[in-house]
Design a protein around this motif. Structure first.
Motif, PDB file in Angstrom:
ATOM      1  N   SER A 131     -36.213  26.845 -42.346  1.00 18.79           N
ATOM      2  CA  SER A 131     -35.532  27.701 -41.516  1.00 18.79           C
ATOM      3  C   SER A 131     -34.251  27.057 -40.848  1.00 18.79           C
ATOM      4  N   LEU A 138     -36.729  31.901 -37.331  1.00 16.93           N
ATOM      5  CA  LEU A 138     -37.909  32.794 -38.159  1.00 16.93           C
ATOM      6  C   LEU A 138     -37.941  34.054 -37.261  1.00 16.93           C
ATOM      7  N   SER A 144     -36.742  40.133 -35.995  1.00 14.48           N
ATOM      8  CA  SER A 144     -37.988  39.951 -36.605  1.00 14.48           C
ATOM      9  C   SER A 144     -38.882  39.416 -35.414  1.00 14.48           C
ATOM     10  N   THR A 174     -41.021  38.326 -40.355  1.00 13.14           N
ATOM     11  CA  THR A 174     -40.387  37.261 -41.477  1.00 13.14           C
ATOM     12  C   THR A 174     -41.722  36.530 -42.129  1.00 13.14           C
ATOM     13  N   GLY A 241     -37.468  38.820 -45.273  1.00 10.45           N
ATOM     14  CA  GLY A 241     -37.064  39.311 -44.178  1.00 10.45           C
ATOM     15  C   GLY A 241     -35.622  39.375 -43.814  1.00 10.45           C
TER      16      GLY A 241
END
Length: 279
Positions: A131, A138, A144, A174, A241
C-alpha cells in the motif's frame, strides 16, 4: 524501565521465545521491539530467504543463525527448546507479521508441550508495504470500507474455501491476496468467468520494500498476462479494488470544515450521533 533508562516496550521483557515479525523485507521496517530482541539473541531461527539477508547481517551478526526452511516441527522444536533451556536467548524470526499466513501457533503450542513459553511480537505485513509503495490506502472513504486478507485455492485451500470472487463482489472491499503470485492468471480468469468487471483495478507488488521491488498495474482483464510476462511466480502481493488507484474518494468526516479552511473544532465529535471516519 530498562537498564539504559528507556521504557520497556512490553515485548522485550517477557519470558520465553519471541516469535518476531521481521517485516516485509526492508530492514528499517523491523519494529523497535523486534530489533532489540534479535540484537540480544544467541540463536535466531529465521524463515530462510523470506527474511532479507541484510536484516540478518545488520542485526543478528553475533547470533547463531539457523534457516528453518526444510525443517519440520520434530527438528525445530527440540532445537529451540534445548537452546532456551540451556540458558541461551532464542528468537524465532518470521517474515512479515507472524499472525498472517504464518505457522507460528503450531510451533508455539509444540513449545508449550515441551514446557517452553513463547509469545508473539507483531511485524509489518506485506499488504501494508505494498500500500505504501502504491501511495494509497487500503481503506478509502466511499471507495473501500473493508479489507480482506485471503489466498487462492490450491493444495492448502480447496475450491469451496476460495472466496475471492465473493470478496471482489462486495464492491467496497480491497482484496489482498497472499501466496497467490503463481495463480494470478487463473484467479483473474475465474473472476472474469464469474462476471466481475474486467476494468476493476489490480496491482501486483513483487518483493514489497525490497531493493528489487517491482510494481505491475493493470485490471482483472490485463494483469494476468502482465505478471506472466514479468516472470514472477512467488513473493508478490496482489491487490484488487478501486483503492489501488487512490482516486475517486470522498473527503472523510474527520477533518470536516477545518480541512476546508474553517475554524478548528473545539470539541470531540459526539460519538452517539456521528462516528468519526479515521481514514
Amino acid at each position: 524501565m530498562s537498564a539504559d533508562g528507556e521504557a520497556d516496550t512490553g515485548f522485550t521483557d517477557e519470558e520465553g521465545i519471541p516469535f518476531v515479525g521481521a517485516g516485509p523485507g526492508d530492514p528499517d521496517l523491523l519494529t523497535v521491539a523486534g530489533r532489540k530482541l534479535v540484537e540480544d539473541a544467541d540463536l535466531v531461527v529465521h524463515a530462510g530467504s523470506l527474511v532479507n539477508s541484510e536484516l540478518l547481517d545488520e542485526f543478528c551478526a553475533d547470533a547463531e543463525r539457523v534457516n528453518s526452511v526444510g525443517k519440520d516441527l520434530e527438528e525445530l522444536i527440540p532445537l529451540m527448546a534445548d537452546a532456551y533451556e540451556s540458558g541461551r536467548t532464542v528468537v524465532r524470526l518470521h517474515s512479515g507479521d507472524p499472525a498472517i499466513y504464518g505457522a507460528a501457533l503450531e510451533q508455539m503450542d509444540a513449545l508449550a508441550e515441551a514446557g517452553v513459553p513463547s509469545y508473539l511480537v507483531p511485524g509489518v505485513t506485506s499488504a501494508f508495504a505494498a500500500s505504501a509503495t502504491l501511495r494509497t490506502q487500503l481503506t478509502l472513504n466511499e471507495v473501500s470500507n473493508h479489507v480482506v486478507f485471503t489466498r487462492p485455492r490450491g493444495r492448502t485451500l480447496s475450491a469451496e474455501e476460495d472466496h475471492i470472487s465473493d470478496f471482489v463482489g462486495f464492491g467496497d472491499t480491497t482484496v489482498c491476496i497472499y501466496l497467490g503470485t503463481h495463480a494470478v492468471s487463473e484467479t483473474m480468469d475465474r473472476l472474469l468467468d464469474e462476471g466481475h468487471d474486467p476494468d476493476t483495478p489490480v496491482a501486483v507488488v513483487y518483493h514489497a520494500s525490497w531493493p528489487d521491488e517491482d510494481v505491475i498495474e493493470g485490471t482483472i482483464e490485463t494483469i494476468g498476462e502482465r505478471v506472466e510476462d514479468a516472470g514472477y511466480r512467488a513473493s508478490a502481493l496482489v491487490i484488487i479494488g478501486e483503492a489501488v488507484n487512490g482516486s475517486a474518494y470522498e473527503r472523510s468526516f474527520l477533518y470536516g470544515d477545518w480541512a476546508r479552511g474553517g475554524d478548528a473544532p473545539n470539541d470531540e465529535p459526539d460519538t452517539e450521533t456521528q462516528e468519526p471516519d479515521n481514514e
